[in-house]
Design a protein around this motif. Sequence first.
Motif, PDB file in Angstrom:
ATOM      1  N   VAL A   8       0.995  -0.852   0.119  1.00  0.00           N
ATOM      2  CA  VAL A   8       0.152   0.046  -0.408  1.00  0.00           C
ATOM      3  C   VAL A   8       0.850   1.541   0.009  1.00  0.00           C
ATOM      4  CG1 VAL A   8      -1.439  -1.009   1.104  1.00  0.00           C
ATOM      5  CG2 VAL A   8      -0.084   0.059   2.220  1.00  0.00           C
ATOM      6  N   GLY A   9       1.980   0.441   0.088  1.00  0.00           N
ATOM      7  CA  GLY A   9       2.509   2.445   0.764  1.00  0.00           C
ATOM      8  C   GLY A   9       3.361   2.661   1.191  1.00  0.00           C
ATOM      9  N   ASP A  10       4.051   3.615   1.833  1.00  0.00           N
ATOM     10  CA  ASP A  10       4.545   3.854   2.984  1.00  0.00           C
ATOM     11  C   ASP A  10       4.228   5.021   4.079  1.00  0.00           C
ATOM     12  OD1 ASP A  10       6.812   2.972   2.815  1.00  0.00           O
ATOM     13  OD2 ASP A  10       8.172   3.735   1.864  1.00  0.00           O
ATOM     14  N   TYR A  11       3.679   5.106   5.327  1.00  0.00           N
ATOM     15  CA  TYR A  11       3.078   6.070   5.948  1.00  0.00           C
ATOM     16  C   TYR A  11       3.213   7.716   5.254  1.00  0.00           C
ATOM     17  CZ  TYR A  11       1.633   9.332   9.706  1.00  0.00           C
ATOM     18  OH  TYR A  11       1.807  10.224  10.408  1.00  0.00           O
ATOM     19  N   GLN A  12       2.536   8.154   5.018  1.00  0.00           N
ATOM     20  CA  GLN A  12       2.840   9.674   4.696  1.00  0.00           C
ATOM     21  C   GLN A  12       2.099  11.024   5.240  1.00  0.00           C
ATOM     22  OE1 GLN A  12       1.107   9.148   0.728  1.00  0.00           O
ATOM     23  NE2 GLN A  12       3.129   8.221  -0.143  1.00  0.00           N
ATOM     24  N   GLY A  13       1.812  10.562   6.895  1.00  0.00           N
ATOM     25  CA  GLY A  13       1.989  11.943   7.630  1.00  0.00           C
ATOM     26  C   GLY A  13       0.682  11.875   7.609  1.00  0.00           C
ATOM     27  N   ASP A  14      -0.586  11.006   6.988  1.00  0.00           N
ATOM     28  CA  ASP A  14      -2.244  10.562   8.058  1.00  0.00           C
ATOM     29  C   ASP A  14      -1.877   9.390   7.593  1.00  0.00           C
ATOM     30  OD1 ASP A  14      -4.665  10.820   7.465  1.00  0.00           O
ATOM     31  OD2 ASP A  14      -4.820  11.859   6.144  1.00  0.00           O
ATOM     32  N   GLN A  15      -2.107   9.683   9.013  1.00  0.00           N
ATOM     33  CA  GLN A  15      -2.342   8.217  10.150  1.00  0.00           C
ATOM     34  C   GLN A  15      -3.640   7.465   9.684  1.00  0.00           C
ATOM     35  OE1 GLN A  15      -0.795   5.976  11.044  1.00  0.00           O
ATOM     36  NE2 GLN A  15      -1.756   4.563  12.086  1.00  0.00           N
ATOM     37  N   THR A  16      -5.045   8.603   9.003  1.00  0.00           N
ATOM     38  CA  THR A  16      -6.052   7.962   9.103  1.00  0.00           C
ATOM     39  C   THR A  16      -6.288   7.239   7.072  1.00  0.00           C
ATOM     40  OG1 THR A  16      -7.269   9.420   9.822  1.00  0.00           O
ATOM     41  CG2 THR A  16      -8.804   8.700   8.371  1.00  0.00           C
ATOM     42  N   ASP A  17      -5.442   7.806   6.504  1.00  0.00           N
ATOM     43  CA  ASP A  17      -5.157   7.532   5.400  1.00  0.00           C
ATOM     44  C   ASP A  17      -4.302   6.270   4.840  1.00  0.00           C
ATOM     45  OD1 ASP A  17      -4.793   8.169   1.903  1.00  0.00           O
ATOM     46  OD2 ASP A  17      -2.757   8.050   2.683  1.00  0.00           O
ATOM     47  N   TYR A  18      -3.128   6.562   5.882  1.00  0.00           N
ATOM     48  CA  TYR A  18      -2.265   5.018   5.500  1.00  0.00           C
ATOM     49  C   TYR A  18      -3.498   3.662   6.327  1.00  0.00           C
ATOM     50  CZ  TYR A  18       1.105   1.655   6.374  1.00  0.00           C
ATOM     51  OH  TYR A  18       1.991   1.249   6.474  1.00  0.00           O
TER      52      TYR A  18
END
Length: 357
Positions: A259-269
């Motif tokens: 799914v890709g790396d965490y990008q600063g938005d925990q909800t999106d992740y």
Amino acid sequence: MNILHIYPKNNELIHKHVQLLVERLRHSANVQVADNAKSFYQQARDMQADIIHVHGVNQMVQTKALRCAQKMNIRYVLTLHGQLQPFALEQLPPQQRAAILIYHRDFILHAYSIITFGKMESSSFQKLGWNPRIEEIRNAVTTNTITPAEMALQTFAIYQKVMDSNTLEQMDENTLAAIRAIIKVGIMGDKRWIKPESFDPRLIEWRKLLIFAEHENIVNYTDYGIRLLGLSAPLIDTTKIAAYYPNGYKRPKPIRQLVGDYQGDQTDYLMRIMRQLLKSPTLLGVIELTRELYRDNVNDDKLSEQLEEANLTKNAARLIQVLSETTLLDEGYMPISPLNDKTTEKLRNNLKNHLKI
């Protein structure tokens, strides 16, 4: 290990083959023999057979044995004895030949291993496309290129490979409880998150547990949990233990590779992880989702809103239910209430059975 051999008593070559095998396998396993349909059902139950070894495919006794193994959920291997070779099939009456080619296909598909006597037989069987788990072992009855002892040793290695496959299916309740606790401690990094009395460490089936962790690619978590709990696990190099896998099996990948790396938005992740697991659930993914739900920056309200907008609330609730059972996710860290229904059972079974042959 309890092995039940089943063969037709009117075939002298097969009888000699089984006799040679059984004589030399008795030193390594509890071995019994059945040669008629009346006895093997009872024998399989009484001896609590781990594996049924069926010899040949062209008589009713073998058909009933394969049906028995499937009905009783006993793993089975099949030695063909040349009976699916084109020249052997041509000698059968058309009706019998058709019955073997049509009716036996499903049985053979679910055999843990197909044993052939050489490259020619392997090649012929491979063309049928019924089962890729083919093992070649020479027949000591008809050739001197292998001794009876070597034949038995190679056959036992196949049995061990069968027993080292899909070990979750074979675990007792204590070992299942142990692996849940070990995973939870491995996620949290603290043994105080579990109740010590939830399992008996003296009764853990370690070989099954460690192989299961290897196949699910969760060794980092289980090793950490075992160490924190102070458990005495044996040293087993599970990377070198052979096993059988179902067609299409792929080693589970870490969630970030999917799914890709965490990008600063925990909800999106979390949304990306949940979508991936609902599409293709893995135990590794479930563990990694659990770990993310314990983070301090999870906004339950925002996540709940995002799930509602994406029409994923019910499916996510089912996923939360599975996490509560598998990784012991605590109620206080559930962003939404769990849901346990028939669809949840499908999700649960996908996780449980993806290594099943």
